[in-house]
Scaffold this motif. Structure first.
Motif, mmCIF file in Angstrom:
data_model
loop_
_atom_site.group_PDB
_atom_site.id
_atom_site.type_symbol
_atom_site.label_atom_id
_atom_site.label_comp_id
_atom_site.label_asym_id
_atom_site.label_seq_id
_atom_site.Cartn_x
_atom_site.Cartn_y
_atom_site.Cartn_z
ATOM 1 N N LYS A 29 0.805 -1.229 0.000
ATOM 2 C CA LYS A 29 0.000 0.000 0.000
ATOM 3 C C LYS A 29 0.830 1.267 0.000
ATOM 4 O O LYS A 29 0.369 2.306 -0.494
ATOM 5 N N GLU A 30 2.053 1.233 0.529
ATOM 6 C CA GLU A 30 2.886 2.434 0.530
ATOM 7 C C GLU A 30 3.407 2.749 -0.863
ATOM 8 O O GLU A 30 3.815 3.880 -1.139
ATOM 9 N N LEU A 31 3.363 1.757 -1.753
ATOM 10 C CA LEU A 31 3.810 1.947 -3.130
ATOM 11 C C LEU A 31 2.662 2.324 -4.059
ATOM 12 O O LEU A 31 2.893 2.789 -5.176
ATOM 13 N N ILE A 32 1.415 2.088 -3.609
ATOM 14 C CA ILE A 32 0.264 2.251 -4.503
ATOM 15 C C ILE A 32 -0.752 3.196 -3.864
ATOM 16 O O ILE A 32 -1.700 2.765 -3.195
ATOM 17 N N PRO A 33 -0.585 4.508 -4.065
ATOM 18 C CA PRO A 33 -1.527 5.467 -3.492
ATOM 19 C C PRO A 33 -2.844 5.542 -4.255
ATOM 20 O O PRO A 33 -3.822 6.092 -3.754
ATOM 21 N N ILE B 181 -15.055 -9.050 4.230
ATOM 22 C CA ILE B 181 -13.592 -8.985 4.360
ATOM 23 C C ILE B 181 -12.993 -7.902 3.481
ATOM 24 O O ILE B 181 -12.206 -7.063 3.939
ATOM 25 N N LEU B 182 -13.344 -7.917 2.183
ATOM 26 C CA LEU B 182 -12.786 -6.922 1.267
ATOM 27 C C LEU B 182 -13.179 -5.507 1.668
ATOM 28 O O LEU B 182 -12.365 -4.583 1.585
ATOM 29 N N SER B 183 -14.402 -5.331 2.112
ATOM 30 C CA SER B 183 -14.870 -4.005 2.527
ATOM 31 C C SER B 183 -13.982 -3.452 3.632
ATOM 32 O O SER B 183 -13.475 -2.322 3.552
ATOM 33 N N VAL B 184 -13.802 -4.239 4.673
ATOM 34 C CA VAL B 184 -13.070 -3.770 5.855
ATOM 35 C C VAL B 184 -11.593 -3.573 5.560
ATOM 36 O O VAL B 184 -11.010 -2.523 5.876
ATOM 37 N N LEU B 185 -10.959 -4.563 4.940
ATOM 38 C CA LEU B 185 -9.512 -4.476 4.709
ATOM 39 C C LEU B 185 -9.162 -3.358 3.738
ATOM 40 O O LEU B 185 -8.183 -2.628 3.938
ATOM 41 N N MET B 186 -9.946 -3.203 2.673
ATOM 42 C CA MET B 186 -9.642 -2.154 1.701
ATOM 43 C C MET B 186 -9.952 -0.771 2.260
ATOM 44 O O MET B 186 -9.154 0.167 2.118
ATOM 45 N N GLN B 187 -11.096 -0.627 2.904
ATOM 46 C CA GLN B 187 -11.494 0.691 3.397
ATOM 47 C C GLN B 187 -10.679 1.136 4.608
ATOM 48 O O GLN B 187 -10.681 2.322 4.959
ATOM 49 N N ALA B 188 -9.971 0.213 5.227
ATOM 50 C CA ALA B 188 -9.082 0.604 6.321
ATOM 51 C C ALA B 188 -7.973 1.523 5.811
ATOM 52 O O ALA B 188 -7.489 2.393 6.541
ATOM 53 N N TRP B 189 -7.592 1.354 4.546
ATOM 54 C CA TRP B 189 -6.467 2.107 3.990
ATOM 55 C C TRP B 189 -6.811 2.953 2.771
ATOM 56 O O TRP B 189 -6.026 3.820 2.371
ATOM 57 N N TYR B 190 -7.960 2.682 2.154
ATOM 58 C CA TYR B 190 -8.309 3.373 0.906
ATOM 59 C C TYR B 190 -9.735 3.912 0.924
ATOM 60 O O TYR B 190 -10.620 3.297 1.518
ATOM 61 N N GLU B 191 -9.930 5.041 0.247
ATOM 62 C CA GLU B 191 -11.268 5.515 -0.071
ATOM 63 C C GLU B 191 -11.706 4.758 -1.320
ATOM 64 O O GLU B 191 -10.995 4.771 -2.328
ATOM 65 N N VAL C 80 -16.364 -0.418 -12.767
ATOM 66 C CA VAL C 80 -15.104 0.314 -12.699
ATOM 67 C C VAL C 80 -15.030 1.008 -11.344
ATOM 68 O O VAL C 80 -16.003 1.631 -10.894
ATOM 69 N N ILE C 81 -13.882 0.863 -10.701
ATOM 70 C CA ILE C 81 -13.691 1.410 -9.359
ATOM 71 C C ILE C 81 -12.448 2.290 -9.312
ATOM 72 O O ILE C 81 -11.588 2.237 -10.195
ATOM 73 N N ARG C 82 -12.359 3.083 -8.261
ATOM 74 C CA ARG C 82 -11.138 3.838 -7.988
ATOM 75 C C ARG C 82 -10.873 3.791 -6.492
ATOM 76 O O ARG C 82 -11.780 4.014 -5.681
ATOM 77 N N LEU C 83 -9.654 3.476 -6.128
ATOM 78 C CA LEU C 83 -9.243 3.432 -4.726
ATOM 79 C C LEU C 83 -8.123 4.443 -4.522
ATOM 80 O O LEU C 83 -7.133 4.432 -5.261
ATOM 81 N N THR C 84 -8.292 5.300 -3.534
ATOM 82 C CA THR C 84 -7.303 6.326 -3.242
ATOM 83 C C THR C 84 -6.911 6.224 -1.777
ATOM 84 O O THR C 84 -7.781 6.176 -0.904
ATOM 85 N N ARG C 85 -5.611 6.190 -1.521
ATOM 86 C CA ARG C 85 -5.137 6.049 -0.131
ATOM 87 C C ARG C 85 -5.721 7.143 0.753
ATOM 88 O O ARG C 85 -5.712 8.319 0.404
ATOM 89 N N ASN C 86 -6.254 6.728 1.891
ATOM 90 C CA ASN C 86 -6.787 7.697 2.844
ATOM 91 C C ASN C 86 -5.664 8.257 3.715
ATOM 92 O O ASN C 86 -4.486 7.985 3.471
ATOM 93 N N ALA C 87 -6.028 9.021 4.712
ATOM 94 C CA ALA C 87 -5.023 9.699 5.533
ATOM 95 C C ALA C 87 -4.438 8.812 6.630
ATOM 96 O O ALA C 87 -3.555 9.244 7.378
ATOM 97 N N THR C 88 -4.905 7.575 6.725
ATOM 98 C CA THR C 88 -4.444 6.679 7.788
ATOM 99 C C THR C 88 -2.971 6.313 7.609
ATOM 100 O O THR C 88 -2.569 5.815 6.551
#
Length: 264
Positions: A122-126, A151-161, A183-191
């Motif tokens: 995750k630190e490589l993929i914002p 599972i996917l909801s919690v693990l992904m949303q812990a680090w990404y919008e 089509v989706i977009r995931l953007t690293r949150n402030a965590t």
């Protein structure tokens, strides 16, 4: 150039609609200053629009026939066409440790594995965009209390919008899949720090959603080598089911479980 025949064993469904391909390519503009890694380019329907971005672009493709086709179609990309299995790659080596955007028309049968690998890096993929099975996209974007939340909801949303951008029908693929896509977009949150042990958090989430119809006081027993003390089961969370907990509550539960584990 001879067209590549989609291979069922690789879960290949080649997108044929150029307008949708262009729309997917434009989702990477959220992170405009980063290089791009495309997974599974196939015959390059998405690649042709990504190369117009005037950004460093690499593509990774496991199918040797597609690799040969891409080399012929995109000669200027020849040094950046990687014939490899994405799931086995060391992502720190792709752009010499520089962060990058991940995108692609992801193979349905390994999409969850792709996202779990992304979490490990995750630190490589914002930023991550692309097309996946609609059901998986719905799970990733689901909120607490819904049937899709897991599972996917919690693990992904812990680090990404997580943004569910748009739905894609079956008819724009060759061969058409049996399900709709999204089509989706995931953007690293402030965590930066989740506030608990990440490995235990991940283990706990997978454990309780493995028995999602049971109360936490039942499903959590699998985590402990010996039965927890009575006070542990008095916590209000214990009469809830996993889909009722927010991510912050999962963090709190992880810390409670960690303290209990230290007593055993």
């Amino acid at each position: 150039m001879k067209a590549v025949k989609p291979k069922k064993k690789l879960g290949q469904h080649f997108l044929t609609d150029l307008d949708i391909a262009r729309r997917i390519a434009n989702t990477v503009d959220t992170c405009p200053d980063l290089p791009i890694l495309e997974i599974g380019p196939g015959m390059g329907v998405l690649t042709q629009f990504l190369v117009e971005k005037q950004r460093q672009l690499k593509v990774v493709e496991i199918d040797s026939e597609s690799v040969a086709y891409l080399n012929e179609r995109f000669p200027r990309l020849s040094d950046n066409i990687i014939g490899a299995d994405f799931l086995k790659m060391n992502l720190a080596n792709v752009f010499q440790g520089q962060p990058f955007v991940l995108t692609g028309n992801y193979p349905y049968d390994i999409s969850s594995q792709i996202f779990f690998k992304m979490l490990d890096n995750k630190e490589l993929i914002p930023c991550c965009t692309g097309m996946i099975q609609r059901e998986v996209a719905q799970r990733m974007a689901a909120q607490p209390g819904s049937k899709a939340y897991g599972i996917l909801s919690v693990l992904m949303q812990a680090w990404y919008e997580v943004e569910y951008l748009f739905t894609v029908g079956e008819h724009v693929f060759n061969p058409p899949p049996k399900v709709k896509s999204a089509v989706i977009r995931l953007t690293r949150n402030a965590t930066i720090n989740l506030g608990c042990d990440w490995l235990l958090f991940r283990r706990l989430v997978k454990t309780v959603f493995g028995q999602r119809r049971k109360m936490l006081r039942v499903s959590l027993r699998q985590i402990f080598p010996s039965p927890p003390n009575d006070d542990f089961y008095q916590h209000p969370f214990m009469i809830l089911r996993p889909e009722q907990l927010s991510i912050q509550q999962f963090v709190e539960l992880t810390n409670i479980v960690e303290q209990q584990l230290k007593t055993q």
